[in-house]
Design an enzyme around this catalytic site. Structure first.
Site, short mmCIF file in Angstrom:
data_model
loop_
_atom_site.label_atom_id
_atom_site.label_comp_id
_atom_site.label_asym_id
_atom_site.label_seq_id
_atom_site.Cartn_x
_atom_site.Cartn_y
_atom_site.Cartn_z
N GLU A 43 13.44 -26.89 15.60
CA GLU A 43 12.38 -28.19 15.35
C GLU A 43 12.74 -29.04 16.11
O GLU A 43 13.72 -29.39 16.51
CB GLU A 43 12.87 -28.59 13.68
CG GLU A 43 11.93 -29.45 13.13
CD GLU A 43 12.37 -29.85 11.70
OE1 GLU A 43 11.70 -30.53 10.84
OE2 GLU A 43 13.60 -29.70 11.33
N LYS A 114 4.53 -27.62 8.60
CA LYS A 114 5.52 -27.83 7.47
C LYS A 114 5.08 -28.42 6.22
O LYS A 114 4.46 -29.44 5.99
CB LYS A 114 6.63 -28.63 8.17
CG LYS A 114 7.93 -28.77 7.34
CD LYS A 114 8.82 -29.84 8.02
CE LYS A 114 10.12 -29.78 7.25
NZ LYS A 114 11.16 -30.66 8.13
N CYS A 157 12.82 -25.59 8.75
CA CYS A 157 13.78 -26.57 7.99
C CYS A 157 13.90 -26.82 6.58
O CYS A 157 14.40 -25.83 5.93
CB CYS A 157 13.96 -28.11 9.13
SG CYS A 157 15.35 -28.99 8.89
#
Length: 270
Positions: A43, A114, A157
């Site tokens: 990321e 995300k 993440c």
């Protein structure tokens, strides 16, 4: 699906796009020289800095990063995941934190925005408000179905704390899941490894987790320990706390063995 080597790249990205792309290229080259056919970048690999600086440069970061990923995939003839970079959202003043999977011919295979944003007051005194500049993705992550590399699922993440997202990927037949991250040093020391192992074990698939490490800018410290974990939860490779590459073999026979020995997905009640 065949057996092959995968790589989880570990970087210390900084607020300098060109410097980061140079570092990424060197590490992709290192991974490919060791035989990797599937390569994941972390990321924020192409830019990691203050939110205002990221927004100011978002158009350039998005365009140059996508061009870079396609160029690297074609040059090295590998499948590459760009694990998270900002892509502007029209007329909102915000960006999507976007992961992009690219084929060896340079074609886009899958794209994921995300969904879970990191708005957290960390006990080390740092406050993170990802939603101040990032728009949450509204769709569950895609799965790319590959006869050669297995079925590949995407995540980013903070998603790793939400097991329902990973169960969705399991339901879609995923064999390998990417968890590219820039985990904070404070949370990473306690939660990173155990969360990755849990996601692998409960869904009986491989987890490939590229990572940021070290001091990226100002007080921003990331945990490192890019990992590849097998479906039994065994850590096959760990990049430690310096920039580098974690490489391990992805084996269909191992997937079959674990799913036969521990068929927990078949025993679900709810």
């Amino acid at each position: 699906m065949k057996s092959y080597l995968a790589a989880a790249i570990q970087m210390t990205s900084v607020p300098d796009l060109q410097k980061n792309l140079t570092q990424a290229e060197e590490l992709i080259d290192l991974a490919v020289r060791q035989g990797a056919e599937l390569v994941g970048l972390p990321e924020n690999f192409s830019f990691m800095g203050e939110e205002k600086d990221k927004l100011a440069q978002a158009d350039a970061i998005a365009q140059e990063t996508e061009t870079f990923l396609k160029k690297m995939a074609q040059r090295f003839q590998v499948t590459i995941l760009g694990g998270g970079f900002p892509v502007p959202v029209d007329s909102t003043g915000k960006v999507y934190n976007t992961a992009l999977l690219i084929a060896p011919n340079g074609q886009e295979l899958a794209r994921y925005h995300k969904a879970h944003l990191f708005d957290v007051n960390v006990p080390d005194g740092n406050t993170y408000q990802e939603s101040s500049t990032v728009m949450a993705g509204k769709e569950l992550p895609p799965v790319h179905f590959s006869e050669q590399l297995g079925n590949i699922g995407l995540s980013i993440c903070y998603d790793v704390r939400f097991p329902e997202l990973y169960r969705h990927l399991a339901d879609k037949g995923t064999d390998v899941v990417f968890v590219p991250a820039a985990f904070t040093a404070f949370t990473g020391k306690d939660h990173w490894q155990v969360l990755l192992q849990a996601r692998a074990i409960e869904n009986t698939y491989y987890v490939i987790a590229p990572a940021q490490t070290g001091t990226n800018y100002a007080r921003r410290q990331t945990h490192g320990h890019a990992m590849i974990i097998d479906p039994w939860g065994v850590i096959l490779a760990d990049a430690g706390d310096k920039p580098g590459v974690a490489i391990a073999e992805i084996k269909p026979t191992r997937l079959e063995q674990v799913r036969r020995q521990m068929p927990s997905l078949q025993h679900r009640v709810f």
